[in-house]
Design a protein around this motif. Structure first.
Motif, short mmCIF file in Angstrom:
data_model
loop_
_atom_site.label_atom_id
_atom_site.label_comp_id
_atom_site.label_asym_id
_atom_site.label_seq_id
_atom_site.Cartn_x
_atom_site.Cartn_y
_atom_site.Cartn_z
N MET A 1 47.34 39.82 48.56
CA MET A 1 45.95 39.46 49.47
C MET A 1 45.05 38.76 48.55
SD MET A 1 43.56 42.05 51.55
CE MET A 1 44.84 42.18 52.97
N ASP A 2 44.41 37.70 49.14
CA ASP A 2 43.19 37.16 48.53
C ASP A 2 41.99 37.74 48.63
OD1 ASP A 2 41.64 35.36 50.76
OD2 ASP A 2 43.72 35.44 51.27
N PRO A 3 40.97 37.43 47.98
CA PRO A 3 39.72 38.00 47.98
C PRO A 3 39.06 37.57 49.20
CG PRO A 3 39.47 36.19 46.34
CD PRO A 3 41.04 36.40 46.46
N ALA A 27 43.77 43.64 36.52
CA ALA A 27 43.48 43.54 37.69
C ALA A 27 43.10 42.04 37.77
CB ALA A 27 42.26 44.27 38.35
N ARG A 28 42.86 41.44 39.01
CA ARG A 28 42.17 40.10 39.08
C ARG A 28 40.74 40.30 39.88
NH1 ARG A 28 45.37 37.04 42.84
NH2 ARG A 28 46.11 39.03 43.52
N VAL A 29 39.73 39.56 39.20
CA VAL A 29 38.41 39.99 39.77
C VAL A 29 37.78 38.80 40.21
CG1 VAL A 29 35.97 41.20 39.77
CG2 VAL A 29 38.18 42.04 38.44
N PHE A 30 37.30 38.45 41.32
CA PHE A 30 36.70 37.38 41.89
C PHE A 30 35.23 37.28 42.34
CE2 PHE A 30 41.04 37.14 42.43
CZ PHE A 30 41.39 35.74 42.31
N ARG A 31 34.15 36.68 41.97
CA ARG A 31 32.84 36.68 42.46
C ARG A 31 33.07 35.80 43.74
NH1 ARG A 31 26.82 34.59 40.68
NH2 ARG A 31 25.94 35.21 42.36
N LEU A 39 41.41 42.99 42.82
CA LEU A 39 42.78 43.14 43.40
C LEU A 39 43.58 43.22 42.49
CD1 LEU A 39 42.50 39.84 45.38
CD2 LEU A 39 42.30 41.84 46.45
N ALA A 40 44.95 43.60 42.58
CA ALA A 40 45.77 43.94 41.48
C ALA A 40 47.32 43.59 42.27
CB ALA A 40 45.73 45.25 41.04
N PRO A 41 48.18 42.94 41.46
CA PRO A 41 49.53 42.86 42.02
C PRO A 41 50.08 44.14 42.23
CG PRO A 41 49.37 41.95 39.91
CD PRO A 41 48.00 42.59 40.41
N ASN A 42 50.62 44.53 43.46
CA ASN A 42 51.46 45.80 43.83
C ASN A 42 50.69 46.95 42.91
OD1 ASN A 42 53.50 44.15 44.84
ND2 ASN A 42 54.11 43.50 42.82
N PRO A 43 49.43 47.13 43.40
CA PRO A 43 48.84 48.34 42.97
C PRO A 43 49.31 49.83 43.25
CG PRO A 43 47.59 47.49 44.57
CD PRO A 43 48.76 46.58 44.23
N PRO A 44 49.29 50.65 42.38
CA PRO A 44 49.89 51.99 42.75
C PRO A 44 49.01 52.79 43.88
CG PRO A 44 49.21 51.99 40.51
CD PRO A 44 49.18 50.43 40.87
N ARG A 45 49.63 53.32 44.68
CA ARG A 45 48.72 53.79 45.72
C ARG A 45 47.61 54.82 44.98
NH1 ARG A 45 49.03 54.66 50.89
NH2 ARG A 45 48.22 56.27 52.14
N GLU A 73 43.57 50.51 49.88
CA GLU A 73 44.72 50.43 48.88
C GLU A 73 44.89 48.89 48.39
OE1 GLU A 73 46.56 52.65 47.82
OE2 GLU A 73 45.73 54.49 48.89
N GLU A 74 44.49 48.09 49.11
CA GLU A 74 44.60 46.58 48.75
C GLU A 74 43.46 46.26 47.65
OE1 GLU A 74 43.72 47.79 51.78
OE2 GLU A 74 44.91 46.70 53.19
N GLY A 75 42.46 46.89 47.35
CA GLY A 75 41.32 46.39 46.49
C GLY A 75 40.07 47.05 46.70
N LEU A 76 39.25 46.47 46.07
CA LEU A 76 37.98 47.10 45.81
C LEU A 76 36.70 45.92 46.13
CD1 LEU A 76 36.45 49.78 45.17
CD2 LEU A 76 36.92 49.05 42.75
N VAL A 77 35.81 46.03 46.85
CA VAL A 77 34.60 45.13 46.95
C VAL A 77 33.41 46.05 46.34
CG1 VAL A 77 33.15 43.80 48.44
CG2 VAL A 77 35.48 44.35 48.85
N LEU A 78 32.90 45.43 45.34
CA LEU A 78 31.75 45.74 44.42
C LEU A 78 30.44 44.98 44.58
CD1 LEU A 78 33.82 46.93 41.23
CD2 LEU A 78 32.91 48.46 43.07
N GLU A 79 29.49 45.47 44.16
CA GLU A 79 28.15 44.59 43.89
C GLU A 79 28.47 43.58 42.73
OE1 GLU A 79 23.44 45.52 42.86
OE2 GLU A 79 24.98 46.87 42.82
N TYR A 80 27.97 42.23 42.79
CA TYR A 80 28.06 41.54 41.70
C TYR A 80 26.86 41.85 41.00
CZ TYR A 80 27.89 37.56 38.59
OH TYR A 80 27.83 36.70 37.64
N LEU A 81 26.91 42.19 39.79
CA LEU A 81 25.71 42.41 38.88
C LEU A 81 25.42 41.08 38.19
CD1 LEU A 81 26.37 45.73 37.33
CD2 LEU A 81 24.91 45.06 39.54
#
Length: 262
Positions: A1-3, A27-31, A39-45, A73-81
């Motif tokens: 999945m893309d950001p 992991a891959r992190v995008f602003r 995001l991470a490729p095939n992250p463990p549950r 499960e697909e990823g995480l959305v955080l505050e950009y500091l």
């Protein structure tokens, strides 16, 4: 999945492109506007849920962390500091306050070091807790690649580790998980559990990156007893086993050095 797709799934929107940020090795992190999307490729549950729980646990204990907007499960959305100036003395104050806290017992929810799964555990004597929860799963996973060092690792934990009392830990505190924001120092990507502060100190020493100004300020606020200093190589075994697991036998030399120093 893309950001951008992940933001849409989270019911969030932002203007502008997805700009890659440093995200460590796992992991891959995008602003994307005000958000940092991980995001991470095939992250463990359960990987991202465990990270979010760790961030919430640290925030509850007074540590500056990015706000968690959404987790799945697909990823995480955080505050950009927004980045700010280095403040090593401020980091020392924050970590000393965290490590001085006392919890009711040693405790760990099921979690991860990187993407390696670790079991939950609660209570008991510290050396047994640390060995069985942190070291033993990685020792089993790497045994065939240790070139005979496995029994030497086992022997390190026959004698008790020093115990100052159960403290909340970041759990993976290398310099890449420290971030200096406009508001002050912050911590990223925890492997949170309640243990002995030597675990955090050991990882901070293992690969460097924490200058003299930090250590002078930290020690002034919370001196480190000699017996804790002597135990740091035994805690470093935990992290070096993880590096053998993820990156291969090139870390066996470092593992042998900390075994020899223990």
């Amino acid at each position: 999945m893309d950001p951008l797709s992940l933001l849409r799934k989270a019911g969030l929107s932002a203007q502008g492109p997805a700009l890659p940020l440093h995200g460590g090795d796992m992991a891959r992190v995008f602003r994307v506007g005000p958000y940092a999307v991980k995001l991470a490729p095939n992250p463990p549950r359960g990987l991202f849920q465990a990270e979010a729980q760790g961030l919430w646990a640290l925030e509850e204990r007074g540590v500056r962390v990015p706000r968690v907007y959404w987790v799945g499960e697909e990823g995480l959305v955080l505050e950009y500091l927004e980045p700010g100036p280095e403040d090593w003395e401020g980091l020392a104050r924050m970590l000393a306050a965290l490590h001085r806290r006392r919890e009711a017992a040693y405790r760990a929810e099921p979690g991860f070091l990187g993407t390696f799964p670790l079991p939950g555990r609660e209570g008991g004597e510290w050396t047994t807790f640390f060995y069985e929860r942190c070291v033993l799963p990685l020792l089993k996973a790497t045994w065939d690649r240790l070139q005979g060092l496995g029994p030497k690792v086992e022997a390190l934990f026959q004698d008790p580790l020093p115990a100052e009392g159960p403290a909340p830990l970041h759990g993976d505190l290398w310099h890449g998980n420290v971030y200096f924001s406009r508001e002050g120092p912050a911590l990223l990507d925890p492997s949170f559990f309640v243990g002995e502060r030597g675990v955090d100190l050991a990882m901070m020493r293992l690969f460097g990156g924490f200058p003299k100004a930090f250590w002078e300020a930290y020690r002034a606020l919370y001196p480190v007893p000699e017996e804790v200093e002597r135990a740091l190589p035994r805690y470093q075994v935990y992290y070096l086993l993880a590096h053998v697991h993820f990156f291969g036998e090139g870390y066996l030399g470092a593992l042998w050095r900390v075994i020899s120093a223990s």
